[in-house]
Design an enzyme around this catalytic site. Structure first.
Site, PDB file in Angstrom:
ATOM      1  N   ASP A 167       5.278  94.243 -12.337  1.00 34.44           N
ATOM      2  CA  ASP A 167       5.950  94.999 -11.373  1.00 34.44           C
ATOM      3  C   ASP A 167       7.167  94.819 -11.764  1.00 34.44           C
ATOM      4  O   ASP A 167       8.270  94.162 -12.248  1.00 34.44           O
ATOM      5  CB  ASP A 167       6.102  94.025  -9.797  1.00 34.44           C
ATOM      6  CG  ASP A 167       4.786  93.182  -9.924  1.00 34.44           C
ATOM      7  OD1 ASP A 167       3.691  93.808 -10.809  1.00 34.44           O
ATOM      8  OD2 ASP A 167       4.498  92.322  -8.874  1.00 34.44           O
TER       9      ASP A 167
ATOM     10  N   GLN B 221       8.255  92.291 -14.063  1.00 34.79           N
ATOM     11  CA  GLN B 221       8.251  91.402 -14.493  1.00 34.79           C
ATOM     12  C   GLN B 221       7.781  91.744 -15.694  1.00 34.79           C
ATOM     13  O   GLN B 221       7.037  92.579 -16.319  1.00 34.79           O
ATOM     14  CB  GLN B 221       6.881  91.565 -14.044  1.00 34.79           C
ATOM     15  CG  GLN B 221       6.607  90.760 -12.834  1.00 34.79           C
ATOM     16  CD  GLN B 221       7.291  89.096 -12.690  1.00 34.79           C
ATOM     17  OE1 GLN B 221       6.386  88.501 -12.379  1.00 34.79           O
ATOM     18  NE2 GLN B 221       7.776  88.715 -12.331  1.00 34.79           N
TER      19      GLN B 221
HETATM   20  C1  FRU Z   1       1.508  92.136  -8.722  1.00 31.23           C
HETATM   21  C2  FRU Z   1       1.834  90.506  -8.772  1.00 31.23           C
HETATM   22  C3  FRU Z   1       2.840  89.517  -7.851  1.00 31.23           C
HETATM   23  C4  FRU Z   1       3.632  88.872  -8.688  1.00 31.23           C
HETATM   24  C5  FRU Z   1       3.335  89.008 -10.290  1.00 31.23           C
HETATM   25  C6  FRU Z   1       3.498  88.442 -11.052  1.00 31.23           C
HETATM   26  O1  FRU Z   1       1.350  92.480  -9.932  1.00 31.23           O
HETATM   27  O2  FRU Z   1       0.691  90.025  -8.753  1.00 31.23           O
HETATM   28  O3  FRU Z   1       2.068  89.555  -6.631  1.00 31.23           O
HETATM   29  O4  FRU Z   1       4.054  88.406  -7.466  1.00 31.23           O
HETATM   30  O5  FRU Z   1       2.382  90.077 -10.324  1.00 31.23           O
HETATM   31  O6  FRU Z   1       3.641  89.088 -12.248  1.00 31.23           O
END
Ligand code: FRU
Length: 479
Positions: free
Chosen positions: A39, A55
């Site tokens: 994300d 992420q």
């Molecule tokens: C969405 C998600 C979010 C979470 C993140 C973890 O892709 O699952 O809800 O915060 O990725 O990497």
């Protein structure tokens, strides 16, 4: 933060070299310097400069988290990669620094994110074993963060919620702060079987530190079992909720991916599922986030990928040590009752040059391509990327657009890595189309962004051909 990386520096250097020689590297799309990305997080413009966090799992190409990666740009297209800014260094985020958002106020950056804890043991991680904490950290330069402060913990959430509560998006409205969180409520169907419902929690605060519950929203009729990455903003006088419901049953031309992401109008008396529109009809799009630029544009960037699809949709960059990228930043506008999504205008300012055919075809190799067809007007129009055996066909016909990874034998094309076919429609007819190809990502914007398709494609450089048929008013430029 830099010190945390000392041990792995050598391994990272080696991985970086393989990534740098990968033919699938993108030029204008944010990708992980090494390893895995998902994300977009904390998107903002701070003192004129755009910051995108994401992420990030630098040491594991298959994910697992651990960091917020960071890059900066002056035009939303050329990104400079910095050291990661957040990692799992307090008990509240020991299993993950999950997604979150940025708020810029008084020349200061505030980052809100979810600290995730998965206790070791035999837990379901829905009702037991998981701790979700909402955390704040501040920065004066976007790179160095202050001490992490816990804002909300399990004791602050409504009793009927499961332990899945995350992804704070924070904004200021009429002098107060609001935080929306994605959530999953414990529920049972009429036969007593577990049937959880996705929803959201809204918190409010006067000082960004003390938060109280403002609204718990879970639709009467279930619309997925969990909502991730909610985002609330105003556009063209309407209040919009963007969110990612998980668990919607797929239909022929709807909800074709494993999880969905879309928007709804937040109007009194109307529940979000009634006006839900998917953001993207392609194979690779999830967890988008929006932010407002200093010149008041509403920009959306999504993850050009999907969770939990590694077995079906392969990304052929994995062998070169990286996986996934973000979408091109798009500007949102509201008219004719819906949201249109088009690449930011900065893209047009790049020094594009007209492409010329060689042996009857366009060859794009390592160039980025921008293809615009202005006069489709409902006629049948095809665009083929790749060659007859291995490629992607984009077909417009009437009000329908179809993306299909098939070769002339009818088999799935290797360059799709398992991706097959996706269909989307527009109101009336397909009038025009814009296609952006940046190495291993293709984005198709139909009727000025009424419907968009995002997909990854893995063609070797010598296979990167382009064939357009049945078209008039077609402009193909490259850079
Ligand atoms: C969405 C998600 C979010 C979470 C993140 C973890 O892709 O699952 O809800 O915060 O990725 O990497």
């Amino acid at each position: 933060m830099e010190n945390g990386f000392q041990k792995e520096r050598e391994q990272l250097k080696k991985m970086k070299r393989t990534v740098e020689s990968c033919p699938f590297r993108t030029r204008y799309h944010i990708m992980p310097p090494v390893g895995w990305l998902n994300d977009p997080n904390g998107l903002c413009q701070f003192r004129g400069v755009y910051h995108a966090y994401f992420q990030y799992s630098p040491l594991n190409v298959h994910g697992g988290g651990g960091f917020w990666g960071h890059c900066m740009s002056r035009d939303l297209l050329h990104w400079e990669y910095k050291e990661p800014v957040l990692t799992t260094d307090i008990p509240e985020d020991e299993s993950g620094v999950y997604s979150g958002s940025a708020l810029i106020e008084n020349d200061r950056m505030y980052l809100f994110y979810t600290g995730n804890v998965k206790k070791p043991g035999d837990y379901d991680y829905i009702d037991a074993g998981r701790i979700s904490t909402q955390i704040l950290t501040e920065s004066e330069d976007g790179q160095h963060m202050s001490e992490k402060v816990k804002l909300l913990g399990m004791e602050d959430y409504p009793e009927d919620m499961t332990q899945h509560i995350r992804d704070p998006k924070v904004w200021k409205e009429n002098g107060r702060y609001f935080m929306v969180l994605g959530a999953r409520r414990r529920d049972w169907d009429s036969r007593g079987n577990r049937s959880d419902k996705g929803g959201m929690l809204l918190y409010t605060s006067g000082d960004k530190r003390k938060w109280s519950l403002y609204q718990e929203y879970v639709p009467e009729k279930p619309f997925g079992y969990m909502w991730e990455c909610p985002d609330i903003f105003c556009l063209g006088g309407r209040k919009i909720l963007s969110f990612c419901p998980q668990g919607l049953p797929s239909e022929a031309e709807k909800y074709q991916n494993i999880y969905q992401s879309g928007y709804s109008f937040l109007e009194d008396g109307q529940s979000p599922e009634e006006s839900f529109h998917e953001w993207d009809m392609g194979f690779d799009f999830y967890a988008p986030q929006t932010f407002e630029t200093e010149d008041k544009r509403r920009i959306l960037i999504g993850w050009a990928g999907m969770p939990d699809t590694e077995k079906i949709h392969r990304n052929l960059s994995v062998k070169n040590g990286w996986q996934h990228c973000l979408t091109i930043p798009t500007e949102l506008t509201f008219h004719d009752g819906r949201i249109f999504r088009m690449p930011v205008r900065e893209l047009e300012d790049l020094p594009w040059a007209k492409m010329k055919k060689e042996n009857g075809r366009y060859h794009w190799a390592d160039r980025t391509v921008r293809l615009q067809i202005k006069e489709i007007n409902g006629n049948r129009q095809t665009i083929r990327l790749g060659n007859e055996k291995n490629g992607l066909t984009i077909l417009a016909d009437g009000d329908r657009v179809e993306l299909s990874f098939s070769g002339n034998s009818g088999n799935l094309s290797r360059c799709g890595g398992g991706r097959g076919r996706r269909t989307g429609r527009v109101e009336g007819m397909v009038r025009e189309m814009l296609v952006i190809i940046d190495s291993s990502i293709v984005e198709v914007f139909v009727n000025s962004g009424e419907t968009v398709f995002t997909t990854r494609i893995y063609l070797e450089k010598e296979e990167r051909e382009l064939d357009v048929s049945g078209c008039s008013g077609c402009e193909i430029v490259a850079i």
